[in-house]
Design an enzyme around this catalytic site. Structure first.
Site, PDB file in Angstrom:
ATOM      1  N   LYS A 131       0.813  -1.231   0.000  1.00 14.68           N
ATOM      2  CA  LYS A 131       0.000   0.000   0.000  1.00 14.68           C
ATOM      3  C   LYS A 131       0.847   1.283   0.000  1.00 14.68           C
ATOM      4  O   LYS A 131       0.346   2.370   0.310  1.00 14.68           O
ATOM      5  CB  LYS A 131      -0.990   0.050   1.186  1.00 14.68           C
ATOM      6  CG  LYS A 131      -1.926  -1.126   1.329  1.00 14.68           C
ATOM      7  CD  LYS A 131      -2.501  -1.673   0.060  1.00 14.68           C
ATOM      8  CE  LYS A 131      -3.537  -0.830  -0.600  1.00 14.68           C
ATOM      9  NZ  LYS A 131      -3.975  -1.485  -1.880  1.00 14.68           N
ATOM     10  N   GLY A 132       2.114   1.142  -0.349  1.00 14.89           N
ATOM     11  CA  GLY A 132       2.997   2.324  -0.372  1.00 14.89           C
ATOM     12  C   GLY A 132       2.881   3.118  -1.657  1.00 14.89           C
ATOM     13  O   GLY A 132       3.233   4.303  -1.712  1.00 14.89           O
ATOM     14  N   GLY A 133       2.422   2.446  -2.739  1.00 13.97           N
ATOM     15  CA  GLY A 133       2.380   3.073  -4.062  1.00 13.97           C
ATOM     16  C   GLY A 133       3.250   2.267  -5.025  1.00 13.97           C
ATOM     17  O   GLY A 133       3.739   2.795  -6.033  1.00 13.97           O
ATOM     18  N   ARG A 212       5.431   4.983   2.939  1.00 14.78           N
ATOM     19  CA  ARG A 212       4.318   5.936   3.090  1.00 14.78           C
ATOM     20  C   ARG A 212       4.052   6.058   4.583  1.00 14.78           C
ATOM     21  O   ARG A 212       4.324   5.105   5.336  1.00 14.78           O
ATOM     22  CB  ARG A 212       3.120   5.313   2.371  1.00 14.78           C
ATOM     23  CG  ARG A 212       1.846   6.114   2.352  1.00 14.78           C
ATOM     24  CD  ARG A 212       0.772   5.278   1.670  1.00 14.78           C
ATOM     25  NE  ARG A 212      -0.467   6.000   1.472  1.00 14.78           N
ATOM     26  CZ  ARG A 212      -1.570   5.450   0.981  1.00 14.78           C
ATOM     27  NH1 ARG A 212      -1.567   4.171   0.610  1.00 14.78           N
ATOM     28  NH2 ARG A 212      -2.678   6.154   0.845  1.00 14.78           N
ATOM     29  N   SER A 220      -5.011   2.299   4.777  1.00 10.24           N
ATOM     30  CA  SER A 220      -5.153   1.830   3.396  1.00 10.24           C
ATOM     31  C   SER A 220      -5.230   0.298   3.348  1.00 10.24           C
ATOM     32  O   SER A 220      -6.051  -0.277   2.627  1.00 10.24           O
ATOM     33  CB  SER A 220      -3.955   2.330   2.584  1.00 10.24           C
ATOM     34  OG  SER A 220      -3.931   1.750   1.319  1.00 10.24           O
ATOM     35  N   ARG A 339      -8.438   4.600  -3.494  1.00 16.36           N
ATOM     36  CA  ARG A 339      -9.866   4.619  -3.122  1.00 16.36           C
ATOM     37  C   ARG A 339     -10.049   5.360  -1.799  1.00 16.36           C
ATOM     38  O   ARG A 339      -9.108   5.464  -0.996  1.00 16.36           O
ATOM     39  CB  ARG A 339     -10.431   3.200  -3.062  1.00 16.36           C
ATOM     40  CG  ARG A 339      -9.695   2.276  -2.150  1.00 16.36           C
ATOM     41  CD  ARG A 339     -10.192   0.838  -2.280  1.00 16.36           C
ATOM     42  NE  ARG A 339      -9.145  -0.077  -1.890  1.00 16.36           N
ATOM     43  CZ  ARG A 339      -9.139  -1.356  -2.200  1.00 16.36           C
ATOM     44  NH1 ARG A 339     -10.105  -1.886  -2.904  1.00 16.36           N
ATOM     45  NH2 ARG A 339      -8.146  -2.122  -1.801  1.00 16.36           N
ATOM     46  N   PRO A 340     -11.262   5.841  -1.547  1.00 15.52           N
ATOM     47  CA  PRO A 340     -11.488   6.580  -0.297  1.00 15.52           C
ATOM     48  C   PRO A 340     -11.340   5.670   0.921  1.00 15.52           C
ATOM     49  O   PRO A 340     -11.677   4.480   0.864  1.00 15.52           O
ATOM     50  CB  PRO A 340     -12.931   7.078  -0.429  1.00 15.52           C
ATOM     51  CG  PRO A 340     -13.511   6.444  -1.630  1.00 15.52           C
ATOM     52  CD  PRO A 340     -12.447   5.761  -2.411  1.00 15.52           C
ATOM     53  N   HIS A 341     -10.817   6.238   2.000  1.00 14.50           N
ATOM     54  CA  HIS A 341     -10.639   5.476   3.246  1.00 14.50           C
ATOM     55  C   HIS A 341     -11.814   5.733   4.178  1.00 14.50           C
ATOM     56  O   HIS A 341     -12.383   6.822   4.157  1.00 14.50           O
ATOM     57  CB  HIS A 341      -9.354   5.918   3.949  1.00 14.50           C
ATOM     58  CG  HIS A 341      -8.120   5.576   3.182  1.00 14.50           C
ATOM     59  ND1 HIS A 341      -6.863   5.993   3.560  1.00 14.50           N
ATOM     60  CD2 HIS A 341      -7.931   4.852   2.049  1.00 14.50           C
ATOM     61  CE1 HIS A 341      -5.971   5.541   2.703  1.00 14.50           C
ATOM     62  NE2 HIS A 341      -6.595   4.856   1.780  1.00 14.50           N
TER      63      HIS A 341
END
Ligand SMILES: Nc1ncnc2c1ncn2[C@@H]1O[C@H](COP(=O)(O)OS(=O)(=O)O)[C@@H](OP(=O)(O)O)[C@H]1O
Length: 374
Positions: A131-133, A212, A220, A339-341
């Protein structure tokens, strides 16, 4: 009369056997022709099913990537920039020469050859963090004509190590001399055995870690699990052992992954710090071209990927590629990226921020970079 009937049957039998020999030859020839063109390579199908099960990325995109990987990139996608075109002309120009030369022999001495390029072990791996990108970074890198990457997450150094190094190499796309082979599997960063295993393959491997803010990263991570399992308990009940004491539960993977200093310590037992590049997940969103400049320098690549490759998509709220690899149309990452958290109570986030602070500072010290998370 009787004998002429026999002869007819005999001739018919001979003709039939000739036809069947001819058809067998055609079949064998077709098989060898396909093998020579690389279509008979053993493809570990279980992995593709595995990739599809991950659900972390767009499955359709992944199928496209897998097909793309089976085709060596000799010519640029249409509408490439002039400088990228120039590089590709060089690559294609050198190809005829290389086809006349003996096939390449990788560093471990086992040659894996074919008509168009060679399957090599990755020289650089994006090892984390989840989930860091990491998907964004890999997709941005794939725009570079000198980077070829396996699209799905191979999970070799954590889940599939017993399949052996040849299995792993066979997954990789073919590369020409001067091109870099890459893959990304974010779980390597937190896998105890991964550093030793990567070093067994090649201790010179370059390692990229996209980091992140561990608090946002944990949210995330939780968002992803929640999307697959809507009945999941609340974030706070998983993150805290006890809401009154506020003790953080470090056994929960969403929390544990964020202890970057601890995981890096494990990697530093096997690799010197100079082999690592720490990419800021936050800057990858706010200034993708700037961060990509650092990545290309680290990989020894010409700075081809620049601000002209990105645009900010207002609907998505993230930078997207104007022309991704293999396409001339703009494309953003899939729905599961960016996406929204869910809303998390501020005191829970604050508790986590306090918890991570000493680990973050230790990580800044170890990496020599201040990521400014607090
Ligand atoms: N350009 C662009 N587009 C979309 N998303 C982007 C981009 N750059 C970085 N990000 C962030 O990437 C987060 C997902 O990280 P990973 O790709 O490493 O996730 S995974 O571990 O492979 O599941 C994802 O996390 P969430 O926002 O929580 O979905 C994004 O914030």
């Amino acid at each position: 009369m009787g004998c002429s009937g026999c002869r007819v049957r005999l001739n018919f039998g001979k003709a039939l056997s000739r036809v069947s020999v001819f058809l067998t030859m055609v079949l064998i020839f077709t098989y060898f022709f396909y093998c020579l063109t690389g279509f008979c390579d053993s493809v570990p199908r279980t992995l593709y099913s595995q990739g599809a099960l991950e659900g972390d990325y767009d499955t359709l995109d992944d199928r496209r990537r897998i097909l793309e990987e089976r085709r060596p990139r000799l010519f640029p996608p249409r509408n490439r920039s002039a400088s990228a075109d120039a590089q590709q002309v060089d690559a294609a120009g050198g190809l005829a020469q290389r086809m006349l030369e003996p096939e390449g022999t990788p560093s471990n001495g086992i040659p894996v050859s074919n008509t168009f390029g060679t399957k090599r072990f990755p020289q650089a791996i994006i090892i984390g963090v989840k989930k860091g990108g990491t998907r964004a970074l890999l997709e941005f890198l794939r725009v570079h004509p000198d980077v070829r990457a396996f699209g799905a997450e191979p999970h070799f150094f954590d889940r599939f190590y017993d399949k052996g190094l040849e299995w792993y190499r066979n997954l990789m796309p073919r590369t020409l001399d001067g091109q870099i082979t890459m893959e990304k599997t974010p779980s390597y960063f937190v896998t105890k055995e991964a550093p030793g295993r990567v070093c067994t393959m090649n201790c010179q491997t370059k390692l990229i870690v996209v980091v992140r803010d561990p608090v946002t990263r944990a949210v995330s991570d939780y968002t992803q699990t929640l999307s697959k399992n809507p009945g999941l308990p609340s974030f706070q009940s998983l993150a805290l052992k006890n809401s009154s004491t506020g003790l953080v539960d470090t056994t929960w993977s969403a929390v544990r992954i964020g202890l970057y200093a601890k995981h890096l310590e494990n990697w530093l037992q096997h690799f010197p710090l100079s082999h690592f590049l720490f990419v800021s997940g936050e800057r990858l969103v706010s200034d993708p071209a700037g961060e990509m400049g650092r990545v290309q320098d680290f990989l020894g690549l010409k700075r081809v990927v620049s601000d002209k490759h990105f645009y900010f998509n207002q609907t998505k709220g993230f930078p997207c590629l104007k022309k991704p690899e293999g396409s001339s149309r703009p494309r953003c990452l899939g729905k599961s990226k960016g996406r929204p958290h869910p809303q998390i109570p501020s005191e829970v986030l604050q508790r986590l921020r306090d918890f991570y602070r000493p680990f973050n500072h230790r990580f800044y010290q170890m990496s020599g970079q201040d990521f400014g998370w607090d």
